[in-house]
Design a protein around this motif. Sequence first.
Motif, mmCIF file in Angstrom:
data_model
loop_
_atom_site.group_PDB
_atom_site.id
_atom_site.type_symbol
_atom_site.label_atom_id
_atom_site.label_comp_id
_atom_site.label_asym_id
_atom_site.label_seq_id
_atom_site.Cartn_x
_atom_site.Cartn_y
_atom_site.Cartn_z
ATOM 1 N N ASP A 111 0.747 -0.773 -0.213
ATOM 2 C CA ASP A 111 0.210 -0.112 0.194
ATOM 3 C C ASP A 111 0.690 1.218 0.057
ATOM 4 O O ASP A 111 0.523 2.251 -0.842
ATOM 5 N N GLY A 112 2.054 0.975 0.905
ATOM 6 C CA GLY A 112 3.260 2.175 1.573
ATOM 7 C C GLY A 112 3.415 3.033 -0.446
ATOM 8 O O GLY A 112 3.912 4.361 -0.685
ATOM 9 N N ALA A 113 3.966 2.056 -1.168
ATOM 10 C CA ALA A 113 3.804 1.607 -2.749
ATOM 11 C C ALA A 113 3.324 2.774 -3.547
ATOM 12 O O ALA A 113 3.431 3.431 -4.794
ATOM 13 N N HIS A 114 1.079 3.016 -3.204
ATOM 14 C CA HIS A 114 0.589 3.673 -3.926
ATOM 15 C C HIS A 114 1.139 4.998 -4.362
ATOM 16 O O HIS A 114 1.120 5.646 -5.521
ATOM 17 N N GLU A 115 1.623 5.511 -3.376
ATOM 18 C CA GLU A 115 2.535 7.154 -3.701
ATOM 19 C C GLU A 115 3.329 7.286 -4.812
ATOM 20 O O GLU A 115 2.101 8.118 -5.621
ATOM 21 N N VAL A 116 4.266 6.849 -5.097
ATOM 22 C CA VAL A 116 5.463 7.169 -6.208
ATOM 23 C C VAL A 116 4.531 5.988 -7.012
ATOM 24 O O VAL A 116 4.678 6.889 -8.662
ATOM 25 N N VAL A 117 4.022 5.258 -7.181
ATOM 26 C CA VAL A 117 3.601 4.733 -9.082
ATOM 27 C C VAL A 117 2.236 5.125 -9.298
ATOM 28 O O VAL A 117 1.733 5.628 -10.156
ATOM 29 N N ALA A 118 1.306 6.725 -7.900
ATOM 30 C CA ALA A 118 0.174 7.187 -8.759
ATOM 31 C C ALA A 118 1.036 8.115 -9.163
ATOM 32 O O ALA A 118 0.190 9.338 -10.148
ATOM 33 N N ALA A 119 2.012 9.610 -8.058
ATOM 34 C CA ALA A 119 2.290 10.399 -8.827
ATOM 35 C C ALA A 119 3.641 10.080 -9.282
ATOM 36 O O ALA A 119 4.403 11.561 -9.048
ATOM 37 N N HIS A 120 4.300 9.799 -9.820
ATOM 38 C CA HIS A 120 5.856 9.472 -10.519
ATOM 39 C C HIS A 120 5.631 10.272 -11.512
ATOM 40 O O HIS A 120 6.870 9.892 -12.762
ATOM 41 N N HIS A 121 4.818 10.720 -12.266
ATOM 42 C CA HIS A 121 4.876 12.054 -13.750
ATOM 43 C C HIS A 121 4.146 12.787 -13.719
ATOM 44 O O HIS A 121 4.058 13.823 -14.511
ATOM 45 N N GLY A 134 2.841 21.460 -12.530
ATOM 46 C CA GLY A 134 0.769 20.881 -12.982
ATOM 47 C C GLY A 134 1.334 20.406 -13.884
ATOM 48 O O GLY A 134 0.578 20.604 -14.102
ATOM 49 N N SER A 135 2.112 20.612 -14.826
ATOM 50 C CA SER A 135 1.539 20.187 -15.929
ATOM 51 C C SER A 135 2.259 18.401 -16.654
ATOM 52 O O SER A 135 2.469 17.880 -17.723
ATOM 53 N N GLY A 136 2.404 17.864 -15.317
ATOM 54 C CA GLY A 136 2.467 16.111 -15.112
ATOM 55 C C GLY A 136 1.630 15.496 -15.544
ATOM 56 O O GLY A 136 -0.137 15.715 -16.067
ATOM 57 N N TYR A 137 1.084 14.405 -15.549
ATOM 58 C CA TYR A 137 -0.328 13.480 -15.568
ATOM 59 C C TYR A 137 -0.190 11.998 -14.376
ATOM 60 O O TYR A 137 1.605 11.853 -13.933
ATOM 61 N N PRO A 138 -1.263 12.092 -14.260
ATOM 62 C CA PRO A 138 -2.861 11.801 -14.616
ATOM 63 C C PRO A 138 -3.695 13.201 -14.320
ATOM 64 O O PRO A 138 -4.261 13.608 -14.727
ATOM 65 N N ARG A 139 -3.090 13.581 -12.464
ATOM 66 C CA ARG A 139 -3.844 14.334 -12.182
ATOM 67 C C ARG A 139 -3.586 15.202 -11.938
ATOM 68 O O ARG A 139 -3.844 16.684 -11.219
ATOM 69 N N GLN A 140 -2.292 16.361 -12.218
ATOM 70 C CA GLN A 140 -1.702 17.647 -13.283
ATOM 71 C C GLN A 140 -1.648 18.321 -11.106
ATOM 72 O O GLN A 140 -2.022 18.894 -10.947
#
Length: 419
Positions: free
Chosen positions: A307-317, A322-328
């Motif tokens: 579960d702790g890995a979720h932050e990196v997996v979800a926001a590594h781009h 704010g120009s990244g993805y998927p949530r800007q």
Amino acid sequence: MKAFKKRTAIRIATVSIALASLASPVAWYVEKENTEEGIVALAIEESGRLLHHYDAVNLSGPNTVEHAKSAAQTISGGLFDIAEIYNAAGQKLAESLTSEGEAVDFYLTAHGRPGYTQASYESLKLPGTRWVLRVFVPLRGSDNTITGYFEGVRVVPAWQHRQILSSSLTVALMVCLAALLCGAALYPVVVHLSTDNERKAREVLDSHISMMEALGRAIAKRDSDTGAHNYRVAWIAAFIAERMKSVPSGREMQGLIAGSFLHDVGKIGIPDAILLKPGKLDEAELVIMRTHVSQGEQIVKGMGWLDGAHEVVAAHHEKWDGSGYPRQLQGEEIPLSARIFAVADVFDALCSKRPYKEPMGFDDAMDILEKGRASHFDPGVMDVFRPLAADIFQKLANISEADAHDLLKERIRQHFEMQ
């Protein structure tokens, strides 16, 4: 384990000493009270025998006063230093005092006519070192009715005082020793159980790490790459985080390492035609490629220790501006672990050899990262990374996958508590 044994020994010793410190005074007090009660019981029994012998229990006959005086004089020369006998109406019939009794009589509180129905006693500390036991006993006839009262005062002699103290201290020391021995006996049991628990926890953790590595290898195989990148970026991210002003906590660091290692786990769900396409992706293909983030979230979410890995997996781009993805996400909206990983990932990608490119030199790679400061990368993370970058570059230059694995293993052993 040595540190654990030391902590366990200190804690058990502390608890044992605390218990001994609490229990010993209690044991001393209880033993003292028991000894006092024993002395009083013996005195009451002996005085009762003498009272019966002198016919001083039935205090209604013609020779009552003489019998009471004879009994009081005999009793005061034995177990008591003051002996007083009263009739059923509470009138004093006889009193006898020894020299010790006369010395303490002044300090004893006077009372009205006795009317108690049960034997009792009180322990009194008088000025100096004198200690007296004062006994109150109702006298009963053959029909169990109260016929009078006996009151006696015993000045506890020094030898008996020492005996009581010695007996009480002996019991207190035995309780103290028992508490310490109990702690000593518990220590190997606690260490054994902890060792067994640690072994089982290590086995579970080893299986988790093996699963993580298997997922990492699967990602690398699908992406036409070796697993070395995953080992390197996870190590770089941990290396940076360890030098942050506010170092992530144990679980946060574990999440950073696992998330960095599995950042691209969602690529397992990307079609080969897109994932392995040698040329540039068109817009439609790029949309599909970017779904690897949401697919990765679905894979790691709800997997307990992952579960702790979720932050990196979800926001590594995501990017700082704010120009990244998927949530800007922008700035500190991006989890710190993802901001740390972003620097580690780009730096390793630039400095390592890939099937489609040669490694970039250190200065060129740092120029690109500096240009991305405050747009792609968190300026605070860059401030920490900059003085570390040269050492990281030298450490990872031409490193094999096996060596990268060993480097990460050291961080795992430290942050997953496997020392």
